[in-house]
Every structure is written in structure tokens, then in C-alpha cells.
Scaffold this motif. Structure first.
Motif, PDB file in Angstrom:
ATOM      1  N   THR A  43       5.069  -5.187   9.444  1.00 61.93           N
ATOM      2  CA  THR A  43       5.436  -3.838   9.640  1.00 61.93           C
ATOM      3  C   THR A  43       4.475  -2.995   9.847  1.00 61.93           C
ATOM      4  O   THR A  43       3.117  -3.235   9.537  1.00 61.93           O
ATOM      5  CB  THR A  43       6.220  -3.269   8.515  1.00 61.93           C
ATOM      6  N   ALA A  44       4.453  -1.734  10.195  1.00 66.23           N
ATOM      7  CA  ALA A  44       3.348  -0.863  10.598  1.00 66.23           C
ATOM      8  C   ALA A  44       2.918  -0.458   9.414  1.00 66.23           C
ATOM      9  O   ALA A  44       3.071  -0.675   8.079  1.00 66.23           O
ATOM     10  CB  ALA A  44       4.046   0.560  11.194  1.00 66.23           C
ATOM     11  N   PRO A  45       1.511  -0.011   9.238  1.00 66.92           N
ATOM     12  CA  PRO A  45       0.719   0.431   8.127  1.00 66.92           C
ATOM     13  C   PRO A  45       1.194   1.700   7.298  1.00 66.92           C
ATOM     14  O   PRO A  45       2.295   2.251   7.667  1.00 66.92           O
ATOM     15  CB  PRO A  45      -0.554   0.905   8.547  1.00 66.92           C
ATOM     16  N   CYS A  46       0.996   1.620   6.030  1.00 63.52           N
ATOM     17  CA  CYS A  46       1.377   2.632   5.196  1.00 63.52           C
ATOM     18  C   CYS A  46       0.589   3.867   5.335  1.00 63.52           C
ATOM     19  O   CYS A  46      -0.369   3.833   6.228  1.00 63.52           O
ATOM     20  CB  CYS A  46       1.154   2.445   3.673  1.00 63.52           C
ATOM     21  N   SER A  47       1.395   4.984   5.294  1.00 66.65           N
ATOM     22  CA  SER A  47       0.849   6.368   5.487  1.00 66.65           C
ATOM     23  C   SER A  47      -0.337   6.784   4.407  1.00 66.65           C
ATOM     24  O   SER A  47      -0.164   6.420   3.349  1.00 66.65           O
ATOM     25  CB  SER A  47       2.086   7.244   5.473  1.00 66.65           C
ATOM     26  N   GLU A  79      -3.237   3.331  11.679  1.00 69.68           N
ATOM     27  CA  GLU A  79      -2.722   2.441  12.871  1.00 69.68           C
ATOM     28  C   GLU A  79      -3.312   0.821  12.684  1.00 69.68           C
ATOM     29  O   GLU A  79      -4.679   0.744  12.658  1.00 69.68           O
ATOM     30  CB  GLU A  79      -3.458   2.859  14.125  1.00 69.68           C
ATOM     31  N   THR A  80      -2.505  -0.091  13.006  1.00 69.80           N
ATOM     32  CA  THR A  80      -3.013  -1.496  12.941  1.00 69.80           C
ATOM     33  C   THR A  80      -2.464  -2.068  14.250  1.00 69.80           C
ATOM     34  O   THR A  80      -1.534  -1.448  15.142  1.00 69.80           O
ATOM     35  CB  THR A  80      -2.376  -2.357  11.872  1.00 69.80           C
ATOM     36  N   SER A  88       1.477   4.310  11.537  1.00 70.16           N
ATOM     37  CA  SER A  88       2.151   4.645  10.390  1.00 70.16           C
ATOM     38  C   SER A  88       2.837   6.000  10.763  1.00 70.16           C
ATOM     39  O   SER A  88       2.561   6.650  11.650  1.00 70.16           O
ATOM     40  CB  SER A  88       1.293   4.795   9.108  1.00 70.16           C
ATOM     41  N   LEU A  89       3.569   6.429   9.588  1.00 72.37           N
ATOM     42  CA  LEU A  89       3.979   7.850   9.738  1.00 72.37           C
ATOM     43  C   LEU A  89       2.785   8.891   9.316  1.00 72.37           C
ATOM     44  O   LEU A  89       1.881   8.404   8.534  1.00 72.37           O
ATOM     45  CB  LEU A  89       5.319   8.037   8.749  1.00 72.37           C
ATOM     46  N   PRO A  90       2.797   9.960   9.732  1.00 70.14           N
ATOM     47  CA  PRO A  90       1.772  10.800   9.396  1.00 70.14           C
ATOM     48  C   PRO A  90       1.899  11.131   7.813  1.00 70.14           C
ATOM     49  O   PRO A  90       2.761  11.045   7.361  1.00 70.14           O
ATOM     50  CB  PRO A  90       1.908  12.090  10.324  1.00 70.14           C
ATOM     51  N   SER A  91       0.831  11.421   7.203  1.00 70.59           N
ATOM     52  CA  SER A  91       0.451  11.901   6.204  1.00 70.59           C
ATOM     53  C   SER A  91       1.208  13.246   5.969  1.00 70.59           C
ATOM     54  O   SER A  91       1.393  13.997   6.800  1.00 70.59           O
ATOM     55  CB  SER A  91      -0.945  11.653   5.574  1.00 70.59           C
TER      56      SER A  91
END
Length: 877
Positions: free
Chosen positions: A456-460, A525-526, A531-534
Motif C-alpha cells: 500500500t501507499a505510504p502513510c500521511s 511517496e514510495t 500518500s494522502l496529503p497531511s
């Protein structure tokens, strides 16, 4: 009435007596003589006699021991019927005439002949007829004859004493006429009887049988036989009997049973009887479809079809057809076949048995569905921090897809009928083992499908702090739990985007424009995705400094500072500083009047731009030198013959001056030589009132016109100047007018100037009645309005006029106008409605355009030397 009836009866009785008397005069007819009496039929006797003249009829009488039978006939011969056969009768005859009957003739005996035999005929075979009858009373023998009914051919006749007789060697299917009678002991033949009988048909021959295996029908044909009315075909088996009937020489037997052996015979029939074919034809139908069919797939990809053997089956053919239309088969004398199979197909299987009669009927069609195929092209189309969307191509046989994402001990599932799945509620920056299983209702899930790993995409990230250093660089700090992620920080505002990137936990933003508000977010980004923006953090930069600043000398002690708008600034603080002190103002506008300015001094100009949140930008500009001081002691001296000398006392410091005389007959100007404090005008008209103004001249050559003016009358003495008389002075003027004021109309300032009034006008108080205000307003002096263009100065031409009476709270002269800002009335006077916009100005069309209807009037001129109180006449200075 009684008498009439009696009379009638008498007449009738008389008539009857008369008739009887007439009749009695006639004689009865003669008695007939019987010639002969004989019998030809068993129930009658025929009598012949001589005719009696005058007889109209004859009465025949036959009498035996038991009965008398009479018959009236017209003439001879006559026949008495209704007699019994072989019976002796006494026959008499009487003649009948109108005169009556004769006496009976002498009797004559006659005997009726034997009764006709009652025949029973039949055709026991196609070439014979059997004739049978019952015994006839008094018969001693019988005679029977036979011939074709059509009269052709010979006649066969036989005599017998028996009661039956068989005629043979007849033609089959032919109609014959049979005649028989009995005779008595004397050989007299009795009555005869006649009947018709047809011989039976011949047996059908040359039988042919044709079998239709598809419809299970037999077509039977034969050679037609003479005399047959119809035919019946019979098919006999151990368990059933089938038949068909026809008048033709062929017939079809339906509903035959598979796997059965039949004997086929044909029966020809007419009214005499029937004849069956001599030999039957054997018919073997097709075998029945094999039963107990079982299908197995072991191992996958191999189908085994097994069935039971059937009666009359010589060999078997198994057909296997998939739902794509491809069909294969195998031919065997055994009861098993093997086939190759593929995933996701439904196979339709049928087995037929064959013999010489053909193919067995279609039995049960079995279907077998193999396991659905596995998806082979699983592709993620969206990978986010908590969600993965995957798609794949549809596969054969799949009715449902089961998707599982496994991470250690946690499992996320989704089931759908479409070849796509969205796995949600996943952990960010986590590697999942994802498998898609195909499912069908018949075979269930195909558990042999392979899996693939998706991260999965990285954490925010979480922004912890945003700071600004001494070099206007913005440092952004965040916290994240991702492995090997690249972070991008974005500051987004109205003036664009600014970014910085880092693999650590901080980065620096450069070159953010002043006076802007930004929303700062961070994204990780990986290779797996973004990720979703903070959560965004607001960022405000200091307001921009005005691009330009203009300082304009308004009076000797008042200057006007104006500047362009600074982006992001809400208020401004401007200040003038020198060794003599400081002048300062704080305003929301882009100009400001600063007082208490000392003439002839260098000032440092400073301005601060302040945002709504209190951020301050310190803006520095070049220094400003205030104007030279106005001269003192300005006086006029007459020069011979028509000249004027203007003298003054120079103020501190060195300055250049310019002198102006304003009269009704012209304006006269002179400039003194350097270092002098007087100037001569050699020629002016006499008999006029002159306003004298001595003004310092700036280094730029601009003449400053705010110094006080003096008024002199110059009389004439002949053609030369007379007396020069001092009439007083005026306060500082601006463009030839006395008091100067600023009023703020909408967002554009205007300058109001009006002359002073030396007469008592009267005081108008705001709380007084409208009538009182109107009375005083009619005598109020008028003032001109000039447009203020900021750094470009104030317009020289007025843009309108305004009466002092239009200003609520004013005193009775211009000198008494309060220093604090008075309020414009809600109802705009006609003088204000006539304002026309100047260059860069605004058009005022309604009272509510004046700062919401009550715009402030701001005092901007020099302070009056004193104010006139209630009931006090303003002084002139």
C-alpha cells in the motif's frame, strides 16, 4: 222442437222403406265355378275361375281346421295370402255384385307348398362358401344353386337331404348369389330363398418393412389382394401389440419401442371375413439409449464417461460438446470413454447405442462443468494508503470472484461478480499477499489460483512545526512512520505553488512572495504510490512594502504622505523623524497627513505595513527635506511712477522666493535676485485691490503657495499710483482660496476649500429644528471640492461645490469647523449630487455611497487660530 223431430223421423222412415222395396226387385249374382287352385308360395294359394257377368268382385275363402281366411279380389286369378306352408285348405269363391253376394262355390282342395329354407351363408376360406339352413317342415330334400352376382360364369347346383352345403373352388373376394328350396315327398318344390355372399380375400403377400430409427416407426407395404376392403398391419412383441389399418397397400406403425423385436403380419378384410399373411416378417428396432451414465474428472483436465450396456446394442458412440460448440466423440464396443477437458467449460455429454437398425434414440444429455479458470493478469489500478483497487480479465466459468488480502494474521476479503475489487481498510505502507479465486455455483472455488504481493501507499506525514529564519526561509518539520519514503512539502496560495522535497523529516521553502497566505501540506511517496496529503497548516508571509512613496508639502507645517498599496497590508504606520522630533500616523488608507513639521529640516521617512494578523514589514525610504519657511513682514512700497516694491523679512536658512500680486486687472510676478529680500514690479494698474503672496521656491522649481497673503488697495493719483493702503491679510491659501479641508468621500479623498466670511452668519446646532437650519443654511458660504490623487497631488480645478450648511455640527463660520471629523448627512445635498469624477476619482451618485451613507469629514488644513463660540462673532486675522 219435438214436433219437428218426429216429422223428420217419419220422412226418413219412409225413405228407407222405399229403398228396401226397390232393392228387393234385383237378383243376386251367379255362383262362380273354380277351374283350379294351386300353391307356388308357401304362404298363398292361387285360384282360377270363370267370370260371372255383373259381378264386381269375388270373395275367396281358404279354410283349414283351425282358421278361415278371406280375401276380396277383382277378377280371376286371385290369391289368398297369409296361409301356412304345407297345409291343406278348402277353397271356395263367391261373386259380388250390387245386388249382393252369390252362394259359395263348390269347395276345391289345395295345399300350400313347402316353406323356403332360411339360409345362413359364410365364406370359411377365400375360395369357398358354406350354406347352412334349418329343417323345413314336410321337406324330403333340398336344392341349392350358386353363381356370380354379376351373372357372369357358370351356375353350380347341388341337391342334398342335409341342412348344409359347401361350395369350393370359388374366386376369392367375389360376390356370389345363393338360391335354395326344399321339396316334399312327391317332389314338389317348395318356396325358395335367395341371398348374396362374398368370398373372403386372399392373404396379402410380398410384405416389405422399412424402419425409421429416428421416429421409431415402421413402414409396411404389400401387394394388393382382390376383394379386400381394408388391411390391418399388426406388430407383435413379447410385451406389446401395435397395429395400423388402411384401405391402401401400405401402412405406418408408430410408437415402436427401442430395443424390441417385432413380428409384422398383414390382415386383409372384407365383409366375408379376413385373411392373414402366411408368414410374419421379423423387425428389430434400434437399441435404447444407454443408461446409468456417470462422469468423473480425475485428475483435473481428464473426463471419464461410463455407461451400462443395452439390449440389441452392437457398439456405442459417446459425444462430448463444450459450450463453445466444439464437439469430440469416441466409438467403442465397451462401456467407457475418456476425454481431455479444460477449465471453465460446461460439457454436454450424450451416449448412443448402434445396431443394424440405426442409432438409438437420444437419451438423457448430461452436463459437467469444470472448475472456473484462475485470473492470470491481476493489475493494481489504484494503490492508496488504505485502499487497493485491482482489475483482471474475466475468466471462463467464473460467476463470482473472491479476493483476499493477507497480512500476517489479518485478512481482508471482497466478493464481486465483476472482474474488479476494491480492498479497503488496509494498513498504510504494508505489504499484502493478494489472491483472486474464481468461483462457480456448480464447482465452488478454484483454490489453485496463484497470488501476488502489493504494498500500500505510504502513510500521511504529520506536520509538527513551520518556522521562519532570519533569511526569510520557511522550515517545515514533520513526523512519519514510512520506510524509505520521499516527502514533498507544498505551499499553495493565490500566487502559485512552492515546493521542497526531502527523504528526512524537514525541508526548506525558498522565495515565498510577501503579503501572501499559503496552505502548507506534506505528501509521502514510495514506489508503491503517494500518500494522502497531511493536514494543512496555514502560513502567512509579511505584507509587502509599498512600491513607491510620495511626500507632498500641503502647508508649512503639514505634509501629505501617500504610497501605493502593499499586498497583504491592512494598516500602515508612517513616521517622519528628525533631530527636532517625530510626526507619526496609523491609518488603513494609503495616504496620511502629518502635522507639526518644521520647515527647512531634513526628515527620515519610515513606513510599516501591518497585516490583519499583526505581521509587520519595516519599509525604509529616502529622506525628505521640508520646504523653506514662509517669509515674515511682507509689505508694499510705492515706486515712482507706477511701480511697487515688495519687501519681506527672510526666515531662517537660505531660500529662493517668488512674489505674486493678484488683482482684478492681472497677475504680476517677480523674482528677487539671490540673497535679496525684496522684489520690484515696475508697472501695475492703479485703482485695484491686490493680494500679495511671497512664496519660497523649492529646489525643483515648484512654487509653494501656502504662505499667508496680504491685501492692499492701490489708488490712483492722476495717471500715477496714489496711496497704497493695507486692508488686512488672509490665512494660508491653496490655489488662491483660503481655508483648506479634506473630506473622505467613498475611497477617494477630496479637498474642500471655502472663503472665510467676515459677517455674522449665525450658529446652526445639529439639535435645532429643520426650519431653523434651513434659515441659516441660506446664508452659508459655499466651498469648492477638489480631487486628491495621492502621490500626484490635489487637482487644481474643483470637482464640485459644498455649502457649509450641509455639514452637520458646523459652527457659524469656517473658522469654527471642529477639528474632529463631522459626519455627512444621510440626505446628500444637491451640491454633492452634482459632483463629477476627476482623473482617478469616483462618481458619487447616492448618499449611501458616502462611506455607507455617513462618511467621515476629516480636517486636513491648518488649525484655525481660534473658534467662535455660541453668540460670538468670528475674528478676522
Amino acid at each position: 222442437m219435438a214436433g219437428g223431430q218426429v216429422k223428420c223421423l217419419s220422412v226418413i222412415g219412409f225413405s228407407l222403406i222405399c229403398l228396401k222395396m226397390v232393392a228387393s226387385t234385383k237378383t243376386a249374382p251367379k255362383i262362380p265355378t273354380i277351374y283350379q287352385a294351386y300353391s307356388k308360395l308357401s304362404n298363398s294359394i292361387t285360384v282360377e275361375w270363370a267370370t260371372v257377368p255383373g259381378a264386381t268382385g269375388y270373395l275367396l275363402t281358404a279354410r283349414d281346421r283351425n282358421a278361415v281366411i278371406e280375401t276380396v279380389v277383382a277378377s280371376s286369378p286371385g290369391t289368398v295370402t297369409g296361409l301356412k306352408a304345407a297345409t291343406l285348405y278348402q277353397i271356395t269363391i263367391r261373386s259380388i255384385s250390387p245386388a249382393g253376394r252369390s252362394q259359395a262355390s263348390p269347395p276345391k282342395q289345395a295345399k300350400t307348398v313347402l316353406a323356403a329354407p332360411i339360409l345362413q351363408v359364410s365364406s370359411p376360406s377365400p375360395d369357398s362358401i358354406l350354406v347352412q339352413w334349418e329343417t323345413v317342415y314336410m321337406a324330403t330334400g333340398f336344392s341349392v344353386s350358386i353363381m356370380r352376382a354379376n351373372g357372369l360364369g357358370r351356375i353350380w347346383k347341388e341337391n342334398t337331404t342335409n341342412t348344409s352345403l359347401t361350395f369350393t373352388s370359388l374366386d376369392a373376394g367375389t360376390l356370389y348369389t345363393i338360391k335354395a328350396y326344399a321339396w316334399n315327398a312327391s317332389g314338389t318344390p317348395g318356396d325358395d330363398s335367395t341371398c348374396n355372399q362374398r368370398t373372403g380375400p386372399r392373404a396379402p403377400a410380398n410384405i416389405q418393412v422399412s424402419f425409421d430409427s429416428g421416429s421409431l416407426e415402421a413402414y409396411v407395404s404389400w401387394a394388393p389382394t382382390e376383394g379386400a376392403f381394408n388391411y390391418t398391419v399388426m406388430a407383435l412383441s413379447d410385451s406389446s401389440r401395435l397395429s395400423c389399418s388402411t384401405t391402401f397397400s401400405s401402412c405406418t406403425i408408430s410408437s415402436l419401442q427401442c430395443g424390441t423385436e417385432y413380428l409384422i403380419s398383414v390382415l386383409a378384410t372384407n365383409d366375408a371375413g379376413s385373411s392373414r399373411s402366411i408368414s410374419a416378417v421379423t423387425l428389430r428396432t434400434v437399441a435404447c439409449a444407454p443408461g446409468r451414465v456417470t462422469i468423473q474428472e480425475d485428475p483435473p483436465g481428464h473426463l471419464s464417461v461410463v455407461w451400462s450396456s443395452v439390449h440389441l446394442g452392437d457398439y456405442y458412440v459417446a459425444f462430448v460438446k463444450n459450450d463453445d460448440g466444439l464437439e469430440v466423440h469416441c466409438n467403442t464396443s465397451l462401456t467407457q470413454c475418456n476425454f481431455l477437458s479444460e477449465c471453465g467449460f460446461t460439457y454436454f455429454i450424450s451416449v448412443f447405442a448402434y445396431n443394424k437398425a440405426g442409432q438409438s434414440p437420444l437419451g438423457d444429455v448430461f452436463n459437467y462443468t469444470t472448475a472456473p479458470c484462475c485470473p492470470g493478469d491481476i493489475n493494481p489500478v489504484l494503490v492508496s494508503s488504505d485502499r487497493v483497487e485491482i482489475v483482471w480479465s474475466p475468466v471462463r466459468g467464473a460467476e463470482l470472484y473472491e479476493t483476499k488480502a493477507v497480512d500476517g494474521f489479518s485478512v481482508v476479503e471482497c466478493n464481486d461478480t465483476v472482474p474488479a475489487c476494491t480492498l479497503s481498510a488496509l494498513e498504510c505502507d504494508t505489504k499484502y499477499n493478494i489472491t483472486v479465486y474464481s468461483f462457480s455455483e456448480v464447482r465452488g472455488s478454484n483454490t489453485s489460483c496463484t497470488s501476488r504481493f502489493i504494498t500500500t501507499a505510504p502513510c500521511s506525514p504529520e506536520i509538527k512545526n513551520v518556522s521562519k529564519d532570519a533569511f526569510s526561509m520557511i522550515n517545515v518539520y514533520w513526523r512519519s512512520t514510512n520506510d524509505e519514503a520521499t516527502y514533498t512539502v507544498t505551499a499553495q496560495g493565490e500566487k502559485g505553488l512552492h515546493r521542497c522535497s526531502s527523504t528526512g523529516e524537514s525541508c526548506t521553502l525558498w522565495g515565498l512572495p510577501c503579503g501572501s497566505v499559503f496552505s502548507v501540506t506534506a505528501v509521502a511517496e514510495t514506489p508503491a504510490g503517494r500518500s494522502l496529503p497531511s493536514y494543512s497548516v496555514p502560513l502567512e508571509t509579511v505584507p509587502c512594502c509599498p512600491a513607491s512613496l510620495t511626500v507632498t508639502q500641503v502647508t508649512q507645517s503639514v505634509i501629505n504622505v501617500s504610497w501605493t498599496v502593499g499586498t497583504g497590508a491592512q494598516t500602515y504606520v508612517t513616521a517622519l523623524e528628525s533631530h527636532t522630533g517625530q510626526s507619526k500616523c496609523h491609518t488603513r488608507q494609503n495616504h496620511c497627513l502629518l502635522g507639526c513639521v518644521t520647515c527647512g529640516i531634513n526628515y527620515a521617512v519610515a513606513l510599516k505595513a501591518i497585516s490583519a494578523t499583526g505581521l509587520t514589514a519595516d519599509c525604509g525610504y529616502q529622506s525628505y527635506s521640508s520646504s523653506s519657511c514662509c517669509p515674515l513682514g511682507v509689505k508694499l512700497y510705492r515706486l515712482v511712477p507706477n511701480g511697487i516694491r515688495i519687501y519681506w523679512q527672510a526666515s531662517r536658512g537660505s531660500a529662493n522666493y517668488s512674489t505674486d500680486l493678484y488683482g482684478s486687472k492681472g497677475i504680476f510676478t517677480c523674482a528677487p535676485s539671490a540673497g535679496l529680500s525684496f522684489c520690484d514690479i515696475t508697472e501695475i494698474p492703479c485703482g485695484d485691490v491686490y493680494t500679495v503672496m511671497v512664496s519660497p521656491v523649492a529646489e525643483t522649481g515648484l512654487k509653494l503657495t501656502f504662505c499667508p497673503k496680504k491685501i492692499y488697495s492701490v489708488t490712483c493719483s492722476g495717471n500715477t499710483l496714489g496711496m497704497v493702503i493695507y486692508r488686512g491679510k488672509r490665512n494660508a491659501t491653496y490655489y488662491g482660496l483660503q481655508h483648506t479641508h479634506f473630506i473622505s468621500i467613498s475611497s477617494t479623498p477630496a479637498l474642500a476649500v471655502w472663503p472665510s466670511s467676515h459677517s455674522r452668519v449665525g450658529h446652526v446646532h445639529p439639535q435645532r429644528s429643520r426650519n431653523q437650519a434651513t434659515t441659516h443654511r441660506q446664508r452659508s458660504p459655499k466651498t469648492n471640492l477638489h480631487q486628491d490623487f495621492g502621490q500626484d497631488g490635489i487637482s487644481s480645478q474643483p470637482v464640485g461645490t459644498l455649502s457649509l450648511s450641509d455639514v452637520p455640527g458646523r459652527r457659524n463660520s469656517v473658522d469654527s469647523l471642529p477639528l474632529e471629523g463631522a459626519q455627512l448627512p444621510t440626505e446628500i445635498p444637491p451640491a454633492l449630487r452634482s459632483l463629477s469624477p476627476g482623473v482617478g476619482g469616483n462618481l458619487l451618485t447616492d448618499a449611501r455611497d458616502v462611506t455607507g451613507g455617513r462618511g467621515p469629514w476629516v480636517w486636513a488644513g491648518p488649525s484655525p487660530q481660534r473658534r467662535a463660540g455660541p453668540g460670538r462673532t468670528p475674528s478676522n486675522s
